[in-house]
Enzyme design. Sequence first.
Site, PDB file in Angstrom:
ATOM      1  CG  ASN A   1      44.413 -30.656 -80.777  1.00  0.00           C
ATOM      2  OD1 ASN A   1      43.515 -30.181 -81.478  1.00  0.00           O
ATOM      3  ND2 ASN A   1      44.183 -31.456 -79.760  1.00  0.00           N
TER       4      ASN A   1
ATOM      5  CE  LYS B   1      43.731 -29.477 -76.818  1.00  0.00           C
ATOM      6  NZ  LYS B   1      43.886 -29.825 -75.415  1.00  0.00           N
TER       7      LYS B   1
ATOM      8  CD  GLU C   1      40.750 -31.647 -75.041  1.00  0.00           C
ATOM      9  OE1 GLU C   1      40.536 -31.238 -76.193  1.00  0.00           O
ATOM     10  OE2 GLU C   1      41.713 -31.250 -74.338  1.00  0.00           O
TER      11      GLU C   1
ATOM     12  CD  GLU D   1      47.843 -35.429 -76.632  1.00  0.00           C
ATOM     13  OE1 GLU D   1      48.503 -34.417 -76.910  1.00  0.00           O
ATOM     14  OE2 GLU D   1      46.608 -35.467 -76.698  1.00  0.00           O
TER      15      GLU D   1
ATOM     16  CB  SER E   1      51.323 -28.877 -70.227  1.00  0.00           C
ATOM     17  OG  SER E   1      49.969 -28.862 -69.798  1.00  0.00           O
TER      18      SER E   1
ATOM     19  N   GLY F   1      46.356 -29.569 -70.969  1.00  0.00           N
ATOM     20  CA  GLY F   1      45.718 -28.298 -70.640  1.00  0.00           C
ATOM     21  C   GLY F   1      45.805 -27.936 -69.170  1.00  0.00           C
TER      22      GLY F   1
ATOM     23  CG  HIS G   1      42.535 -35.016 -78.053  1.00  0.00           C
ATOM     24  ND1 HIS G   1      41.960 -34.547 -76.903  1.00  0.00           N
ATOM     25  CD2 HIS G   1      43.768 -34.454 -78.137  1.00  0.00           C
ATOM     26  CE1 HIS G   1      42.813 -33.722 -76.308  1.00  0.00           C
ATOM     27  NE2 HIS G   1      43.918 -33.654 -77.036  1.00  0.00           N
TER      28      HIS G   1
HETATM   29  P1  PGA Z   1      47.962 -28.895 -74.264  1.00  0.00           P
HETATM   30  O1  PGA Z   1      47.104 -29.907 -75.159  1.00  0.00           O
HETATM   31  O2  PGA Z   1      49.271 -28.696 -74.969  1.00  0.00           O
HETATM   32  O3  PGA Z   1      47.129 -27.642 -74.209  1.00  0.00           O
HETATM   33  O4  PGA Z   1      48.130 -29.549 -72.935  1.00  0.00           O
HETATM   34  C1  PGA Z   1      47.713 -31.011 -75.773  1.00  0.00           C
HETATM   35  C2  PGA Z   1      46.682 -31.825 -76.492  1.00  0.00           C
HETATM   36  O5  PGA Z   1      45.549 -31.918 -75.986  1.00  0.00           O
HETATM   37  O6  PGA Z   1      46.940 -32.387 -77.568  1.00  0.00           O
END
Ligand code: PGA
Length: 256
Positions: free
Chosen positions: A13, A15, A101, A171, A217, A177, A99
């Site tokens: 992803n 982003k 976010e 998640e 992460s 993140g 997601h």
């Molecule tokens: P990250 O993001 O691996 O940077 O923690 C995962 C995600 O948001 O799908």
Amino acid sequence: MDKSKRKVVIAGNWKMNMTPSEAKAAVAETAALTDSMTGCDVVLCVPFVDIAAAVEAAKGTNVKIGAQNVHFEAKGAFTGEISASMLLECGVEYVIIGHSERRQYFGETDETVNLRTKAALAAGLKVILCLGEIKEERLAGITDEVVAMQTKLDLAGISADDMKNVIIAYEPVWAIGTGLTATPDQADETCGVIRATLAKLYGADLADATVIQYGGSMNDGNAAELLSKVNVDGGLIGGASLVPAKFAKIVEAAQA
Ligand code: PGA
């Protein structure tokens, strides 16, 4: 439980990262590094404006291209939104929906996530449906209830037949993140709660066949242990997917 019924899916992803020219180079590099690794599916979910370059660079390789959201209406006065048919015509196969976010910063709810999921499936896209608890919910001991409820609401009205095209990405929001990763046992346990919820909704066979990824992460250092867990069928990877060499290491860890 027989994990061999499910194909592992490793999805990046990106982003809001990468311009089209950067995307072209990163997809080509990822494809070159992972093309011999056919033991799992490899997907890169890129920003809308990168789709054309990414699809072109992925042609003839094992990398599949996904988008990061889709609107639920087919067309109309929805400034800034993108429809499922637009994505399909551009060569997109997968789309991330729900997601955290999008839920946190852009007001998406289980209801809009459900509408988007239905529209994407009806159009023929494969959906990576994201859900997971926030830190306060984990600390309060209500993670299982939260993910079960999200699973039910987000999938409301979706047929067993359509579920063939749904991947669920568990998640935990506190792990995205942040550098904090759920322990392999936490990831396994909560993916297991989601699977048990699917069994209640659709029966044990469908629950056994559904791909449930972990995201938050995940990186080249922790992927192997997370992926070794019986309920973890892949990963949705943010930060580490931006560096092809790191992402390829995760794909390699999924080859078992
Ligand atoms: P990250 O993001 O691996 O940077 O923690 C995962 C995600 O948001 O799908």
